[in-house]
Design an enzyme around this catalytic site. Sequence first.
Site, PDB file in Angstrom:
ATOM      1  N   LYS A 120       0.805  -1.214   0.000  1.00 34.67           N
ATOM      2  CA  LYS A 120       0.000   0.000   0.000  1.00 34.67           C
ATOM      3  C   LYS A 120       0.842   1.270   0.000  1.00 34.67           C
ATOM      4  O   LYS A 120       0.342   2.327  -0.381  1.00 34.67           O
ATOM      5  CB  LYS A 120      -0.974   0.006   1.193  1.00 34.67           C
ATOM      6  CG  LYS A 120      -2.070  -1.023   0.987  1.00 34.67           C
ATOM      7  CD  LYS A 120      -3.005  -1.126   2.161  1.00 34.67           C
ATOM      8  CE  LYS A 120      -3.737  -2.442   2.170  1.00 34.67           C
ATOM      9  NZ  LYS A 120      -4.811  -2.549   1.171  1.00 34.67           N
ATOM     10  N   LYS A 201      -2.781 -13.820  -8.623  1.00 27.65           N
ATOM     11  CA  LYS A 201      -3.828 -13.185  -7.828  1.00 27.65           C
ATOM     12  C   LYS A 201      -4.786 -12.386  -8.713  1.00 27.65           C
ATOM     13  O   LYS A 201      -4.344 -11.606  -9.558  1.00 27.65           O
ATOM     14  CB  LYS A 201      -3.178 -12.260  -6.799  1.00 27.65           C
ATOM     15  CG  LYS A 201      -4.144 -11.804  -5.755  1.00 27.65           C
ATOM     16  CD  LYS A 201      -3.517 -10.918  -4.727  1.00 27.65           C
ATOM     17  CE  LYS A 201      -4.660 -10.232  -4.034  1.00 27.65           C
ATOM     18  NZ  LYS A 201      -4.378  -9.476  -2.896  1.00 27.65           N
ATOM     19  N   LYS A 204      -8.496  -6.118  -8.158  1.00 25.89           N
ATOM     20  CA  LYS A 204      -8.959  -4.920  -8.839  1.00 25.89           C
ATOM     21  C   LYS A 204      -7.783  -4.065  -9.285  1.00 25.89           C
ATOM     22  O   LYS A 204      -7.773  -3.541 -10.399  1.00 25.89           O
ATOM     23  CB  LYS A 204      -9.870  -4.115  -7.911  1.00 25.89           C
ATOM     24  CG  LYS A 204     -10.634  -3.058  -8.674  1.00 25.89           C
ATOM     25  CD  LYS A 204     -11.753  -2.472  -7.859  1.00 25.89           C
ATOM     26  CE  LYS A 204     -11.178  -1.653  -6.744  1.00 25.89           C
ATOM     27  NZ  LYS A 204     -12.191  -1.061  -5.885  1.00 25.89           N
TER      28      LYS A 204
END
Length: 338
Positions: A120, A201, A204
Amino acid sequence: MEKEIYLTGDRPTGKLHIGHYIGSLKNRVAMQNSGEFDPYIMIADTQAFTDNARNPEKIRQSLTEVALDYLAVGLDPKKSTIFVQSQIPGLAELTMYFMNLVSLGRLERNPTVKTEIQQKGFGEGIPAGFLTYPVSQAADITIFKAKKVPVGDDQKPMIEQTRELVRSFNNAYQKDVFVEPEGVFPPKGQGRLPGIDGNAKMSKSLNNGIYLSDDPDTLAKKVKSMYTDPTHIRVEDPGHVEGNVVFTYLDIFDHDQSRVQDLKEQYQAGGLGDMKLKKHLLDVMEAELAPIRERRLEYAQNMDQVLAMLKDGSEKANQRAEETMKEVRTAMGINYFN
Ligand code: TRP
């Protein structure tokens, strides 16, 4: 006899994709319909705020999208308590108490949180709420006294943290208020559906997902663009099956596995083209996803009913949570006035 409670949930940060469906939603519906459990399904909006604090609109929109996805796949509010995390005030309170029973060092060692922090790239520093979300997740599980928690492998450290907090709490306040939950993990090799680009994976952010809400044209386009075997150039060339996303999906979506076996042999021998193969995959996926998509569209026309369902579920969950919180306050000796 009371049925065993199982609890699981999703952060509302977008619509759910077929990776969620294969990896967990399908199993939740099966557990629900077995009649053996008392299922609690939580939309974890409080947890979504731990890394989206400045994006409330995204959470608000995703909440209804996730609710629609749930109903579309067959989660049934008559059989499962579907509720919203932020609507259970006891969760915030219990999180505060649990927070004192875990060290910062312990939280910093959580491997899933560590990976997420790297991914992140929190510009302004790691939000305290993010580092501590496993504590809040322990509250989610324990406040309902859930025994089983069906989740992906990445959630193993959260279950372990929860078990530790149960022991610490019961030990600190000399009362067995909580039970240690068990994680229920997907069978080996079945947990994760790769993205259409071949990435392990589906997500989005990688833009490689197929959503439960995708219309037929979008689904067709995505299947056509799927990663296959870059060395399989002409139809008559022999092709590879391993790492070929179309075959990974056929293994999961085609109910006729002897047919899949035949297709694999043809493909490896040469003479089976990608377009023909993808058309077949599209047919079997459409057969499974069309009823889900149609139910989703029906519910979407009646959003008032969907919100009422969430409200009822949250009220029911809150009653249960409050019962546990009474025990918590008594065990801690903070029931001063009664
Ligand atoms: N952390 C979970 C996820 O990202 C969501 C979640 C929140 C959850 N609270 C939970 C899952 C409690 C199981 C139990 O998918």
